[in-house]
Design a protein around this motif. Structure first.
Motif, PDB file in Angstrom:
ATOM      1  N   SER A 138       0.824  -1.211   0.000  1.00 27.45           N
ATOM      2  CA  SER A 138       0.000   0.000   0.000  1.00 27.45           C
ATOM      3  C   SER A 138       0.852   1.252   0.000  1.00 27.45           C
ATOM      4  O   SER A 138       0.451   2.289  -0.561  1.00 27.45           O
ATOM      5  N   MET A 139       2.022   1.198   0.628  1.00 27.51           N
ATOM      6  CA  MET A 139       2.945   2.331   0.568  1.00 27.51           C
ATOM      7  C   MET A 139       3.363   2.608  -0.870  1.00 27.51           C
ATOM      8  O   MET A 139       3.417   3.756  -1.314  1.00 27.51           O
ATOM      9  N   VAL A 140       3.652   1.530  -1.614  1.00 25.12           N
ATOM     10  CA  VAL A 140       4.027   1.686  -3.022  1.00 25.12           C
ATOM     11  C   VAL A 140       2.878   2.283  -3.823  1.00 25.12           C
ATOM     12  O   VAL A 140       3.065   3.215  -4.618  1.00 25.12           O
ATOM     13  N   ARG A 141       1.687   1.766  -3.630  1.00 26.14           N
ATOM     14  CA  ARG A 141       0.514   2.304  -4.353  1.00 26.14           C
ATOM     15  C   ARG A 141       0.353   3.786  -4.067  1.00 26.14           C
ATOM     16  O   ARG A 141       0.143   4.597  -4.987  1.00 26.14           O
ATOM     17  N   ARG A 142       0.456   4.165  -2.810  1.00 29.75           N
ATOM     18  CA  ARG A 142       0.324   5.565  -2.395  1.00 29.75           C
ATOM     19  C   ARG A 142       1.396   6.434  -3.052  1.00 29.75           C
ATOM     20  O   ARG A 142       1.125   7.556  -3.491  1.00 29.75           O
ATOM     21  N   ASP A 143       2.616   5.917  -3.141  1.00 29.42           N
ATOM     22  CA  ASP A 143       3.703   6.667  -3.770  1.00 29.42           C
ATOM     23  C   ASP A 143       3.480   6.814  -5.277  1.00 29.42           C
ATOM     24  O   ASP A 143       3.688   7.885  -5.850  1.00 29.42           O
ATOM     25  N   ILE A 144       3.064   5.728  -5.916  1.00 30.27           N
ATOM     26  CA  ILE A 144       2.834   5.758  -7.366  1.00 30.27           C
ATOM     27  C   ILE A 144       1.755   6.774  -7.730  1.00 30.27           C
ATOM     28  O   ILE A 144       1.846   7.469  -8.755  1.00 30.27           O
ATOM     29  N   GLU A 145       0.733   6.883  -6.878  1.00 27.49           N
ATOM     30  CA  GLU A 145      -0.364   7.807  -7.164  1.00 27.49           C
ATOM     31  C   GLU A 145       0.053   9.271  -7.095  1.00 27.49           C
ATOM     32  O   GLU A 145      -0.690  10.148  -7.567  1.00 27.49           O
ATOM     33  N   LYS A 146       1.226   9.550  -6.549  1.00 25.55           N
ATOM     34  CA  LYS A 146       1.747  10.915  -6.520  1.00 25.55           C
ATOM     35  C   LYS A 146       2.418  11.301  -7.844  1.00 25.55           C
ATOM     36  O   LYS A 146       2.737  12.474  -8.068  1.00 25.55           O
ATOM     37  N   LEU A 147       2.676  10.318  -8.702  1.00 27.75           N
ATOM     38  CA  LEU A 147       3.407  10.550  -9.943  1.00 27.75           C
ATOM     39  C   LEU A 147       2.472  10.458 -11.155  1.00 27.75           C
ATOM     40  O   LEU A 147       1.413   9.845 -11.089  1.00 27.75           O
ATOM     41  N   ASP A 148       2.911  11.064 -12.248  1.00 27.95           N
ATOM     42  CA  ASP A 148       2.189  10.895 -13.506  1.00 27.95           C
ATOM     43  C   ASP A 148       2.562   9.562 -14.145  1.00 27.95           C
ATOM     44  O   ASP A 148       1.725   8.881 -14.730  1.00 27.95           O
ATOM     45  N   THR A 149       3.844   9.215 -14.048  1.00 24.28           N
ATOM     46  CA  THR A 149       4.344   7.948 -14.584  1.00 24.28           C
ATOM     47  C   THR A 149       5.344   7.359 -13.607  1.00 24.28           C
ATOM     48  O   THR A 149       6.254   8.058 -13.147  1.00 24.28           O
ATOM     49  N   ALA A 150       5.189   6.096 -13.269  1.00 26.42           N
ATOM     50  CA  ALA A 150       6.128   5.408 -12.372  1.00 26.42           C
ATOM     51  C   ALA A 150       6.973   4.441 -13.181  1.00 26.42           C
ATOM     52  O   ALA A 150       6.446   3.718 -14.046  1.00 26.42           O
ATOM     53  N   GLU A 151       8.275   4.429 -12.907  1.00 27.29           N
ATOM     54  CA  GLU A 151       9.173   3.566 -13.665  1.00 27.29           C
ATOM     55  C   GLU A 151       9.876   2.526 -12.803  1.00 27.29           C
ATOM     56  O   GLU A 151      10.090   1.409 -13.228  1.00 27.29           O
ATOM     57  N   GLN A 152      10.252   2.893 -11.579  1.00 24.31           N
ATOM     58  CA  GLN A 152      11.028   1.988 -10.732  1.00 24.31           C
ATOM     59  C   GLN A 152      10.499   1.998  -9.303  1.00 24.31           C
ATOM     60  O   GLN A 152      10.205   3.058  -8.748  1.00 24.31           O
ATOM     61  N   VAL A 153      10.387   0.798  -8.729  1.00 21.95           N
ATOM     62  CA  VAL A 153      10.013   0.628  -7.318  1.00 21.95           C
ATOM     63  C   VAL A 153      11.186  -0.003  -6.587  1.00 21.95           C
ATOM     64  O   VAL A 153      11.728  -1.020  -7.037  1.00 21.95           O
ATOM     65  N   HIS A 154      11.555   0.603  -5.471  1.00 21.81           N
ATOM     66  CA  HIS A 154      12.639   0.051  -4.636  1.00 21.81           C
ATOM     67  C   HIS A 154      12.101  -0.075  -3.214  1.00 21.81           C
ATOM     68  O   HIS A 154      11.846   0.927  -2.543  1.00 21.81           O
ATOM     69  N   LEU A 155      11.920  -1.316  -2.778  1.00 18.90           N
ATOM     70  CA  LEU A 155      11.427  -1.598  -1.428  1.00 18.90           C
ATOM     71  C   LEU A 155      12.559  -2.131  -0.571  1.00 18.90           C
ATOM     72  O   LEU A 155      13.297  -3.030  -0.986  1.00 18.90           O
ATOM     73  N   SER A 156      12.698  -1.581   0.638  1.00 17.67           N
ATOM     74  CA  SER A 156      13.729  -2.037   1.577  1.00 17.67           C
ATOM     75  C   SER A 156      13.088  -2.259   2.936  1.00 17.67           C
ATOM     76  O   SER A 156      12.230  -1.481   3.366  1.00 17.67           O
ATOM     77  N   TYR A 157      13.546  -3.313   3.630  1.00 13.88           N
ATOM     78  CA  TYR A 157      13.014  -3.640   4.946  1.00 13.88           C
ATOM     79  C   TYR A 157      14.165  -3.959   5.895  1.00 13.88           C
ATOM     80  O   TYR A 157      15.156  -4.576   5.498  1.00 13.88           O
ATOM     81  N   VAL A 158      14.020  -3.568   7.148  1.00 11.78           N
ATOM     82  CA  VAL A 158      14.979  -3.982   8.167  1.00 11.78           C
ATOM     83  C   VAL A 158      14.201  -4.392   9.413  1.00 11.78           C
ATOM     84  O   VAL A 158      13.210  -3.751   9.784  1.00 11.78           O
ATOM     85  N   VAL A 159      14.642  -5.476  10.039  1.00  9.68           N
ATOM     86  CA  VAL A 159      14.007  -5.980  11.260  1.00  9.68           C
ATOM     87  C   VAL A 159      15.050  -6.060  12.354  1.00  9.68           C
ATOM     88  O   VAL A 159      16.183  -6.514  12.119  1.00  9.68           O
ATOM     89  N   GLY A 160      14.681  -5.616  13.543  1.00 10.38           N
ATOM     90  CA  GLY A 160      15.560  -5.719  14.690  1.00 10.38           C
ATOM     91  C   GLY A 160      15.461  -7.088  15.336  1.00 10.38           C
ATOM     92  O   GLY A 160      14.369  -7.499  15.750  1.00 10.38           O
ATOM     93  N   GLY A 161      16.578  -7.819  15.385  1.00 11.20           N
ATOM     94  CA  GLY A 161      16.611  -9.124  16.062  1.00 11.20           C
ATOM     95  C   GLY A 161      15.558 -10.079  15.549  1.00 11.20           C
ATOM     96  O   GLY A 161      15.415 -10.313  14.349  1.00 11.20           O
ATOM     97  N   SER A 162      14.767 -10.593  16.461  1.00 12.87           N
ATOM     98  CA  SER A 162      13.730 -11.564  16.107  1.00 12.87           C
ATOM     99  C   SER A 162      12.444 -10.913  15.630  1.00 12.87           C
ATOM    100  O   SER A 162      11.520 -11.608  15.198  1.00 12.87           O
ATOM    101  N   GLY A 163      12.358  -9.587  15.732  1.00  6.30           N
ATOM    102  CA  GLY A 163      11.136  -8.908  15.324  1.00  6.30           C
ATOM    103  C   GLY A 163       9.966  -9.148  16.264  1.00  6.30           C
ATOM    104  O   GLY A 163       8.824  -8.836  15.939  1.00  6.30           O
ATOM    105  N   GLY A 164      10.248  -9.713  17.446  1.00  3.60           N
ATOM    106  CA  GLY A 164       9.170 -10.005  18.384  1.00  3.60           C
ATOM    107  C   GLY A 164       8.349 -11.208  17.979  1.00  3.60           C
ATOM    108  O   GLY A 164       7.297 -11.487  18.557  1.00  3.60           O
TER     109      GLY A 164
END
Length: 366
Positions: A138-164
């Motif tokens: 949904s973050m990507v969708r929200r970002d794409i809707e801010k643009l007239d044309t989207a060309e590249q998506v870069h998703l990054s994630y980081v988790v601390g330890g076990s993530g609970g």
């Protein structure tokens, strides 16, 4: 009539987080399942609105009975690398809506193959609904809707330890190292080796600049299906950085036969989980997600970047899945078929759900 939600695998950290979110934000009665015949409710769930049901997913008759007694089924019994689509098929046959926290490419493909079957049955099934994948979509969708044309998506994630979360999360990480996967790069599908091409991403504090690596995620196949982009990058890392280097070493130097041996996966998972019992004390168990979409706005090259942060990755997963489940129960998310989150959830509903749960998502254009 009171809504009844069946959470398959609800005894785990992820499943119980989903249950807590639903108890907080809906009036539904919750049934959580587990394999232990002598199991019980987690202590944080209210006994007046929750109950425990011993259920073996291999028992198709018992599964069918449990599904048929529900208005919505939420599948949380990972790792999804090991799961077929039997729970989803049972829901479709029973005419019961479905959501899951799946994070496996192979499972995602099996689920998406049932799109027309679910559509014909009038069943809405939303897959990959946690924090990543899920909120990230949904973050990507929200970002794409801010643009007239989207060309590249870069998703990054980081988790601390076990993530609970429990040891299942460790299994998922090591299972993700087993085989190369395909990613869309410059308009062509290319073969990628897991945990390669380290990149330093500037996440919100407490993570700051953290290394991330190629990792096989369902967004890599659903985002190109949803949006006409040329590149989709999905990268994952952990904190502390020592774990990144250890995982990279395993991915690069251990023989494939070792990584595909279930006993080796179990060994690595429990050793890693034991290590995080110590490191969690200083790394925390949170999660950060960063979405960056590159494209054109008013004819000019533009990047739209969003970041989400939560102090507990398991709770954040519960928020992602719980918000989808709430919208389905309220009839606000009804789209017969099998869909990933960005294909089913509007940005307006997404923003309202996150605001109601105090999950702030910052967005900037650069």
């Amino acid at each position: 009539m009171t809504n009844r939600v069946l959470i398959v695998g609800g005894r785990g950290r992820i499943g119980s987080s989903v249950a807590q979110d639903l108890v907080t934000h809906t009036d539904a009665e919750i049934t959580i399942t587990g394999r232990d015949p002598n199991g019980s409710l987690p202590p944080e769930l209210p006994p007046d609105r929750s109950r425990y049901l011993a259920l073996n997913l291999a028992d198709s008759a018992a599964l069918q009975q449990a599904v048929s007694s529900s208005n919505l089924v939420v599948h949380c019994a990972g790792p999804f690398h090991y799961r077929d689509a039997s729970v989803l098929k049972t829901c479709i046959e029973a005419g019961v809506n479905y959501a899951d926290v799946s994070d496996s490419r192979s499972f995602t493909r099996r689920a998406l193959e049932l799109r027309e079957t679910a559509k014909n049955a009038g069943v809405t099934a939303i897959i990959n609904t946690g924090i990543f994948p899920g909120v990230s979509n949904s973050m990507v969708r929200r970002d794409i809707e801010k643009l007239d044309t989207a060309e590249q998506v870069h998703l990054s994630y980081v988790v601390g330890g076990s993530g609970g979360a429990g040891v299942t999360v460790m299994r998922t990480t090591f299972l993700g190292l087993q085989t190369p996967f395909e990613a869309l790069i410059d308009g062509k599908m290319q073969q990628i080796k897991p945990y390669t091409d380290r990149e330093t991403i500037d996440f919100p504090e407490p993570y700051g600049k953290t290394g991330v690596y190629w990792f096989d995620m369902p967004e890599a196949i659903t985002l190109p299906e949803t949006f006409p982009v040329k590149t989709v990058v999905t990268k994952f890392g952990t904190s502390p950085d020592l774990y990144n280097h250890l995982t990279w070493f395993v991915a690069k130097y251990w023989p494939d036969s070792w990584l595909k041996n279930p006993s080796v996966i179990e060994f690595l998972s429990y050793v890693s989980y034991g290590m995080t019992a110590v490191s969690n004390n200083f790394s925390g168990v949170g999660v950060a997600v960063r979405s960056q979409v590159t494209g054109l706005k008013n004819g000019k090259p533009t990047k739209v970047r969003s970041t989400a942060l939560h102090p507990n990755a398991a709770t954040a997963t519960g928020i992602g899945t719980g918000s989808i489940a709430q919208l389905m129960l309220e009839g606000k998310l009804a789209k017969p078929g099998v869909w990933s989150v960005e294909q089913a959830l509007s940005t307006e509903l997404f923003e309202r759900a996150m605001q109601s749960r105090n999950l702030n998502i910052d967005q900037v254009c650069v």
